[in-house]
Design an enzyme around this catalytic site. Structure first.
Site, PDB file in Angstrom:
ATOM      1  N   LEU A 146      -2.061  17.749 -52.988  1.00 38.22           N
ATOM      2  CA  LEU A 146      -1.091  17.423 -51.947  1.00 38.22           C
ATOM      3  C   LEU A 146      -1.108  18.560 -50.935  1.00 38.22           C
ATOM      4  O   LEU A 146      -1.295  19.728 -51.297  1.00 38.22           O
ATOM      5  CB  LEU A 146       0.327  17.298 -52.530  1.00 38.22           C
ATOM      6  N   ASP A 147      -0.896  18.232 -49.671  1.00 37.96           N
ATOM      7  CA  ASP A 147      -0.770  19.271 -48.657  1.00 37.96           C
ATOM      8  C   ASP A 147       0.372  20.207 -49.023  1.00 37.96           C
ATOM      9  O   ASP A 147       1.343  19.805 -49.670  1.00 37.96           O
ATOM     10  CB  ASP A 147      -0.477  18.658 -47.284  1.00 37.96           C
ATOM     11  N   ARG A 148       0.269  21.437 -48.572  1.00 36.72           N
ATOM     12  CA  ARG A 148       1.313  22.427 -48.874  1.00 36.72           C
ATOM     13  C   ARG A 148       2.694  21.950 -48.444  1.00 36.72           C
ATOM     14  O   ARG A 148       3.697  22.184 -49.134  1.00 36.72           O
ATOM     15  CB  ARG A 148       0.962  23.741 -48.180  1.00 36.72           C
ATOM     16  N   THR A 150       3.806  18.905 -48.203  1.00 32.39           N
ATOM     17  CA  THR A 150       4.189  17.622 -48.797  1.00 32.39           C
ATOM     18  C   THR A 150       4.806  17.857 -50.171  1.00 32.39           C
ATOM     19  O   THR A 150       4.327  18.669 -50.948  1.00 32.39           O
ATOM     20  CB  THR A 150       2.963  16.702 -48.937  1.00 32.39           C
TER      21      THR A 150
END
Length: 316
Positions: A146-148, A150
């Site tokens: 997951l993106d940081r 998110t």
């Protein structure tokens, strides 16, 4: 696998592969083993044939087998900055965020702002912290990312066979990933499936960006409107593929960028939401549905919307 020598004293190393590493690609094995060595250098020594398997040359995509002996040439590695105990220090609060766990896998409710792994100025990510909190665990690895910025459901494997099986589910589209996102504008109509190829690039600033491009990799997302708030819409986004920044780039390309997105978003919309208390990207991995890779049971794990996001919706 035999322990590595002191990284401050470069020497040829011979590592024998055991069952825990069987099936892994050679390049991925080297990247994981040679901490502190740039990927570009790892691929260079592979091209030159300096890495050998059973005394013969091997391609980067070679799948390791039990009993293989990997020769690694002398390399100077940066010493690890933190041991497991140091990495785990201050991260005990992650344990109550485990949504599900068994002998094969774990699902964690990742908070926004925490990177999933170390790198690019990040000393400790979620995976390093969890490995430190579980020093007795022989294996723990990310099944996806997951993106940081998110939050939400993040899946980890506790055995290598489980990891390979989960990767297969993701690759074949047999894992359902649902996100909640607040997007700019009033969404017209009902659900819409979007297929747009995405490609990574690095502009002059050096920051990685993802763009819609005919030469990119195909990516498909399903947008389902949940609630309209005048100048914003709460959307469910189902990712049918798993490309970097997929939800964010697809939403922006449709003219409905995600709130709080400082890379692909709308500045004026972000300013208005900031006044309502939004201090992060409004993107939350709400739900994972898949077949358990070992038991075959139907898994359905959900992470509640964080208070900082539900509070913004209440103000809207």
């Amino acid at each position: 696998m035999k322990p590595a020598v002191d990284p401050a004293s470069p020497a040829v190393r011979y590592l024998e592969i055991d069952e825990s590493r069987a099936g892994q690609r050679l390049d991925n094995f080297l990247i994981a083993t040679l901490k502190g060595v740039p990927k570009s250098h790892i691929y260079r020594i592979l091209r030159k044939g300096e890495v050998r398997i059973n005394k013969g040359r091997a391609r980067p995509d070679y799948r390791l087998e039990p009993g293989d002996v990997v020769r690694i040439p002398p390399l100077r590695q940066s010493p690890p900055k933190l041991d497991s105990a140091e990495a785990a220090e201050g991260f005990a609060w992650l344990l109550p965020r485990i949504l599900y766990e068994d002998d094969d896998l774990m699902v964690v409710n990742k908070p926004a702002g925490l990177a999933v792994h170390a790198g690019s100025g990040v000393a400790v990510g979620l995976i390093e912290a969890l490995r430190g909190l579980r020093p007795e665990a022989p294996f723990l690895d990310l099944a996806h990312r997951l993106d940081r910025d998110t939050s939400g459901c993040l899946l980890l494997a506790k055995t290598r066979p489980a990891l390979l099986a989960l990767h297969r589910l993701l690759r074949e589209g047999d894992m359902e990933k649902r996100y909640l996102a607040l997007v700019a504008g009033t969404w017209r109509g009902g659900q819409r499936e979007v297929t747009l190829a995405l490609e990574k690039n690095r502009p002059r600033s050096g920051e990685r960006m993802v763009e819609v491009s005919e030469t990119g990799k195909q990516a498909t997302s399903l947008f389902v409107p949940h609630q309209r708030y005048g100048s914003a819409t709460l959307m469910e986004i189902r990712l049918l593929t798993g490309r970097t920044h997929q939800a964010r780039v697809h939403a922006a390309h449709l003219g409905h960028p995600i709130a709080g997105d400082d890379k692909y978003g709308d500045r004026e919309f972000n300013r208005r939401l900031h006044k309502l208390g939004l201090r992060r990207l409004f993107l939350h991995a709400q739900r994972l549905r898949f077949e358990h890779p070992v038991s075959g049971s139907k898994m359905d794990v959900e992470a509640p919307l964080p208070d900082e996001l539900s509070g913004v919706l209440e103000k809207l």
